[in-house]
Motif scaffolding. Structure first.
Motif, PDB file in Angstrom:
ATOM      1  N   VAL A  74       0.807  -1.218   0.000  1.00 50.46           N
ATOM      2  CA  VAL A  74       0.000   0.000   0.000  1.00 50.46           C
ATOM      3  C   VAL A  74       0.837   1.263   0.000  1.00 50.46           C
ATOM      4  CG1 VAL A  74      -1.958  -1.105   1.155  1.00 50.46           C
ATOM      5  CG2 VAL A  74      -0.154  -0.046   2.530  1.00 50.46           C
ATOM      6  N   ALA A  75       2.157   1.141   0.158  1.00 52.62           N
ATOM      7  CA  ALA A  75       3.018   2.310   0.260  1.00 52.62           C
ATOM      8  C   ALA A  75       4.441   1.883  -0.079  1.00 52.62           C
ATOM      9  CB  ALA A  75       2.959   2.900   1.672  1.00 52.62           C
ATOM     10  N   PRO A  76       5.336   2.835  -0.345  1.00 53.08           N
ATOM     11  CA  PRO A  76       6.719   2.469  -0.679  1.00 53.08           C
ATOM     12  C   PRO A  76       7.460   1.769   0.440  1.00 53.08           C
ATOM     13  CG  PRO A  76       6.237   4.719  -1.377  1.00 53.08           C
ATOM     14  CD  PRO A  76       5.088   4.273  -0.545  1.00 53.08           C
ATOM     15  N   SER A  77       7.071   1.995   1.705  1.00 51.36           N
ATOM     16  CA  SER A  77       7.779   1.402   2.836  1.00 51.36           C
ATOM     17  C   SER A  77       6.779   0.788   3.808  1.00 51.36           C
ATOM     18  CB  SER A  77       8.610   2.472   3.556  1.00 51.36           C
ATOM     19  OG  SER A  77       9.270   1.931   4.677  1.00 51.36           O
ATOM     20  N   ALA A  78       7.122  -0.387   4.357  1.00 52.48           N
ATOM     21  CA  ALA A  78       6.265  -1.071   5.328  1.00 52.48           C
ATOM     22  C   ALA A  78       7.140  -1.700   6.392  1.00 52.48           C
ATOM     23  CB  ALA A  78       5.409  -2.126   4.641  1.00 52.48           C
ATOM     24  N   HIS A  79       6.623  -1.767   7.634  1.00 52.41           N
ATOM     25  CA  HIS A  79       7.462  -2.253   8.735  1.00 52.41           C
ATOM     26  C   HIS A  79       6.584  -2.689   9.908  1.00 52.41           C
ATOM     27  CE1 HIS A  79      11.149  -2.859  10.827  1.00 52.41           C
ATOM     28  NE2 HIS A  79      11.073  -1.817  11.623  1.00 52.41           N
ATOM     29  N   ALA A  80       7.187  -3.502  10.777  1.00 54.27           N
ATOM     30  CA  ALA A  80       6.648  -3.847  12.098  1.00 54.27           C
ATOM     31  C   ALA A  80       5.290  -4.534  12.021  1.00 54.27           C
ATOM     32  CB  ALA A  80       6.562  -2.604  12.983  1.00 54.27           C
ATOM     33  N   VAL A  81       5.231  -5.670  11.331  1.00 52.37           N
ATOM     34  CA  VAL A  81       3.988  -6.422  11.230  1.00 52.37           C
ATOM     35  C   VAL A  81       3.716  -7.162  12.537  1.00 52.37           C
ATOM     36  CG1 VAL A  81       5.117  -8.478  10.267  1.00 52.37           C
ATOM     37  CG2 VAL A  81       2.710  -8.043   9.755  1.00 52.37           C
ATOM     38  N   ASN A  82       2.442  -7.398  12.804  1.00 50.83           N
ATOM     39  CA  ASN A  82       1.995  -8.196  13.939  1.00 50.83           C
ATOM     40  C   ASN A  82       0.868  -9.095  13.452  1.00 50.83           C
ATOM     41  OD1 ASN A  82      -0.108  -8.163  16.584  1.00 50.83           O
ATOM     42  ND2 ASN A  82       2.030  -8.626  17.021  1.00 50.83           N
ATOM     43  N   LEU A  83       0.788 -10.331  13.970  1.00 49.46           N
ATOM     44  CA  LEU A  83      -0.214 -11.296  13.530  1.00 49.46           C
ATOM     45  C   LEU A  83      -1.113 -11.707  14.682  1.00 49.46           C
ATOM     46  CD1 LEU A  83       1.992 -13.685  11.340  1.00 49.46           C
ATOM     47  CD2 LEU A  83       0.504 -11.832  10.532  1.00 49.46           C
ATOM     48  N   PHE A  96       2.625  -0.805   9.995  1.00 47.30           N
ATOM     49  CA  PHE A  96       2.568   0.585   9.570  1.00 47.30           C
ATOM     50  C   PHE A  96       3.260   0.750   8.230  1.00 47.30           C
ATOM     51  CE2 PHE A  96       6.473   0.934  12.294  1.00 47.30           C
ATOM     52  CZ  PHE A  96       7.347   1.561  11.409  1.00 47.30           C
ATOM     53  N   ALA A  97       2.748   1.666   7.416  1.00 53.90           N
ATOM     54  CA  ALA A  97       3.276   1.870   6.071  1.00 53.90           C
ATOM     55  C   ALA A  97       3.114   3.325   5.671  1.00 53.90           C
ATOM     56  CB  ALA A  97       2.563   0.959   5.066  1.00 53.90           C
ATOM     57  N   GLY A  98       4.023   3.778   4.844  1.00 53.10           N
ATOM     58  CA  GLY A  98       4.013   5.149   4.344  1.00 53.10           C
ATOM     59  C   GLY A  98       5.207   5.362   3.446  1.00 53.10           C
ATOM     60  N   SER A  99       5.562   6.618   3.213  1.00 50.73           N
ATOM     61  CA  SER A  99       6.701   6.901   2.343  1.00 50.73           C
ATOM     62  C   SER A  99       8.015   6.459   2.975  1.00 50.73           C
ATOM     63  CB  SER A  99       6.746   8.386   1.997  1.00 50.73           C
ATOM     64  OG  SER A  99       6.761   9.176   3.180  1.00 50.73           O
ATOM     65  N   LYS A 100       8.119   6.545   4.316  1.00 53.66           N
ATOM     66  CA  LYS A 100       9.256   6.028   5.064  1.00 53.66           C
ATOM     67  C   LYS A 100       8.887   6.040   6.540  1.00 53.66           C
ATOM     68  CE  LYS A 100      11.639  10.470   5.596  1.00 53.66           C
ATOM     69  NZ  LYS A 100      12.921  11.198   5.401  1.00 53.66           N
ATOM     70  N   GLU A 101       9.658   5.315   7.366  1.00 56.96           N
ATOM     71  CA  GLU A 101       9.391   5.271   8.799  1.00 56.96           C
ATOM     72  C   GLU A 101       9.450   6.673   9.387  1.00 56.96           C
ATOM     73  OE1 GLU A 101      11.324   3.435  12.932  1.00 56.96           O
ATOM     74  OE2 GLU A 101      11.747   2.469  10.997  1.00 56.96           O
ATOM     75  N   GLY A 102       8.435   7.013  10.190  1.00 59.31           N
ATOM     76  CA  GLY A 102       8.390   8.310  10.848  1.00 59.31           C
ATOM     77  C   GLY A 102       7.830   9.426  10.006  1.00 59.31           C
ATOM     78  N   ALA A 103       7.446   9.153   8.755  1.00 60.77           N
ATOM     79  CA  ALA A 103       6.919  10.202   7.884  1.00 60.77           C
ATOM     80  C   ALA A 103       5.483  10.561   8.285  1.00 60.77           C
ATOM     81  CB  ALA A 103       6.954   9.743   6.429  1.00 60.77           C
ATOM     82  N   PRO A 104       5.044  11.788   7.977  1.00 60.84           N
ATOM     83  CA  PRO A 104       3.679  12.196   8.343  1.00 60.84           C
ATOM     84  C   PRO A 104       2.585  11.369   7.686  1.00 60.84           C
ATOM     85  CG  PRO A 104       5.037  14.111   7.808  1.00 60.84           C
ATOM     86  CD  PRO A 104       5.822  12.903   7.400  1.00 60.84           C
ATOM     87  N   ASP A 105       2.891  10.719   6.556  1.00 59.89           N
ATOM     88  CA  ASP A 105       1.847   9.948   5.865  1.00 59.89           C
ATOM     89  C   ASP A 105       1.736   8.505   6.343  1.00 59.89           C
ATOM     90  OD1 ASP A 105       4.118   8.817   4.792  1.00 59.89           O
ATOM     91  OD2 ASP A 105       3.729   9.405   2.720  1.00 59.89           O
ATOM     92  N   VAL A 106       2.504   8.124   7.352  1.00 59.11           N
ATOM     93  CA  VAL A 106       2.424   6.749   7.860  1.00 59.11           C
ATOM     94  C   VAL A 106       1.079   6.510   8.534  1.00 59.11           C
ATOM     95  CG1 VAL A 106       3.313   5.201   9.654  1.00 59.11           C
ATOM     96  CG2 VAL A 106       4.899   6.357   8.106  1.00 59.11           C
ATOM     97  N   ALA A 107       0.473   5.381   8.236  1.00 61.56           N
ATOM     98  CA  ALA A 107      -0.787   4.973   8.857  1.00 61.56           C
ATOM     99  C   ALA A 107      -0.663   3.523   9.310  1.00 61.56           C
ATOM    100  CB  ALA A 107      -1.946   5.127   7.878  1.00 61.56           C
ATOM    101  N   ILE A 108      -1.588   3.110  10.194  1.00 56.74           N
ATOM    102  CA  ILE A 108      -1.657   1.723  10.656  1.00 56.74           C
ATOM    103  C   ILE A 108      -2.651   0.982   9.776  1.00 56.74           C
ATOM    104  CG2 ILE A 108      -2.072   0.185  12.593  1.00 56.74           C
ATOM    105  CD1 ILE A 108       0.246   2.167  13.011  1.00 56.74           C
TER     106      ILE A 108
END
Length: 402
Positions: A74-83, A96-108
């Motif tokens: 859904v975005a160029p960068s994704a991290h920290a998955v939980n199942l 969480f995913a967005g343009s990069k970690e810590g970016a304002p566009d990151v969403a859960i």
């Protein structure tokens, strides 16, 4: 459900006073960043609202379709998955995913693996939905939110889904707070975010990474968390049935440690495995509790290298313990599964999931779950670009010859 705005100090035996000058400065900064609550009683009682469905606006490639072995991108960068394995056989994933970690566009984001589907290993991932955004969290809590981070899922004995995730108002991850949302309808809608009170001092520097435990505690949940401000150490939060913090305990370690992952043992004790936060190359750290998490004692580190990287721990239905980690000293370019057949006393490497000689590649932040059919799900960050998903059976976990 309403979370408290204050927590008695006697429930925090491990919190020590910080210099008064620092407290005043940080309090002033926090006050300056407070956003007025939109409406006097808008979220009292919590309003069941539809999940946020508008993804952040991203430049570049459009969202990619689901591919075998990967969650939909859904975005160029994704991290920290939980199942989270559900009672009907499905599996939920949050990340969480967005343009990069810590970016304002990151969403859960949240997606569901349907066990009855026709895709990867008999399952099919749903289209991801953004269930927490910076704007929605800021509006719900009445506090400025600069960025969002780690998210974890849980399901209580009544079937309600719980989502905890990290938000930061100022500073780095050490300035984090934990927010909670609840779903009573299997994840279709979620309550607005509410901020957990985990500390009487500014309520900052508590983060989540790994899932909670429920039935072993005889009511309420135990949520592994960690602290990063000045010191780095694991903690255990005891929550009531509505998610309010009742107490917390520190997981003592001789070294800086983060992100405890906890599993229950045959005798009812709890085992926590932790990320070694350095300095220098370390090993997977350990702690145990014999009283449901009320107190913890350090245990011998595992004979498994840890390059300051997250671990995942799961007790399998057959009683074995499964560990996912980066078992090398120099980086996160090797990800493997380790098994223990004697309640954590001894471990052996069972399967290598990813390995690259290129030091730039990263396979990290693993998550584990076992579904109702016994299949073991492994998900992890793949090159900081997307989330990879693999499904194994208990008899195929072991690939490496002992």
């Amino acid at each position: 459900m309403r979370l408290p705005t204050a927590l008695p100090s006697h429930t925090h035996p491990y919190i020590r006073p910080v210099a008064a000058g620092l407290a005043v400065a940080l309090a002033a900064a926090g006050a300056a960043l407070t956003v007025p609550r939109p409406g006097p009683a808008r979220f009292e009682p919590p309003v069941r609202s539809a999940p946020v469905s508008v993804a952040p606006q991203l430049r570049g490639k459009p969202a990619l379709a689901a591919t075998d072995g990967f969650l939909p991108r859904v975005a160029p960068s994704a991290h920290a998955v939980n199942l989270l394995a559900l009672a009907n056989g499905d599996v939920l994933a949050s990340w969480f995913a967005g343009s990069k970690e810590g970016a304002p566009d990151v969403a859960i984001y949240l997606a569901r693996w349907h066990a009855a589907g026709t895709g990867h290993h008999g399952g099919l991932w749903s289209e991801p939905r953004a269930v927490a955004t910076r704007a929605a969290t800021q509006a719900a809590t009445g506090r400025y939110v600069r960025k969002l981070g780690n998210a974890v899922l849980g399901q209580d004995p009544e079937g309600r889904l719980h989502l905890w995730f990290v938000s930061v108002a100022f500073g780095g991850w050490a300035g984090s707070s934990i927010n909670q949302q609840v779903s009573d309808d299997d994840g279709r809608t979620w309550t607005p975010a509410q901020r957990l009170v985990t500390s009487p001092f500014l309520n900052i520097s508590t983060l989540v990474r790994t899932p909670p435990l429920w039935p072993e505690l005889g009511g309420g949940a135990g949520l592994p968390v960690y602290h990063e401000f000045i010191a780095k150490h694991g903690e255990w939060l005891r929550l009531d049935d509505d998610g309010r913090v009742l107490d917390k305990a520190r997981l003592p370690q001789p070294r800086r440690a983060l992100q405890p992952a906890v599993a229950a043992l045959d005798d009812g004790d709890l085992l926590a495995l932790l990320r070694d936060a350095g300095p220098g190359p370390g090993r997977v750290l350990a702690a145990t509790s014999a009283d449901g998490g009320a107190s913890w004692r350090p245990a011998e580190p595992l004979p498994v290298a840890n390059p300051n990287a997250a671990v995942a721990l799961l007790r399998l239905a057959d009683g074995r313990l499964l560990l996912a980690c980066n078992p090398i000293a120099g980086g996160r370019n090797r990800l493997a599964l380790w098994l223990s057949e004697d309640q954590g006393d001894n471990w052996y490497e069972a399967r290598v999931l990813e390995e690259s000689n290129d030091g730039e590649d990263e396979f990290s932040y693993p998550a584990l779950a076992q579904d109702r059919a016994g299949r073991v799900h492994v998900a992890y960050t793949w090159k900081r670009e997307t989330i990879r998903h693999r499904v194994l059976t208990p008899d195929t976990l072991q690939e490496v010859r002992r």
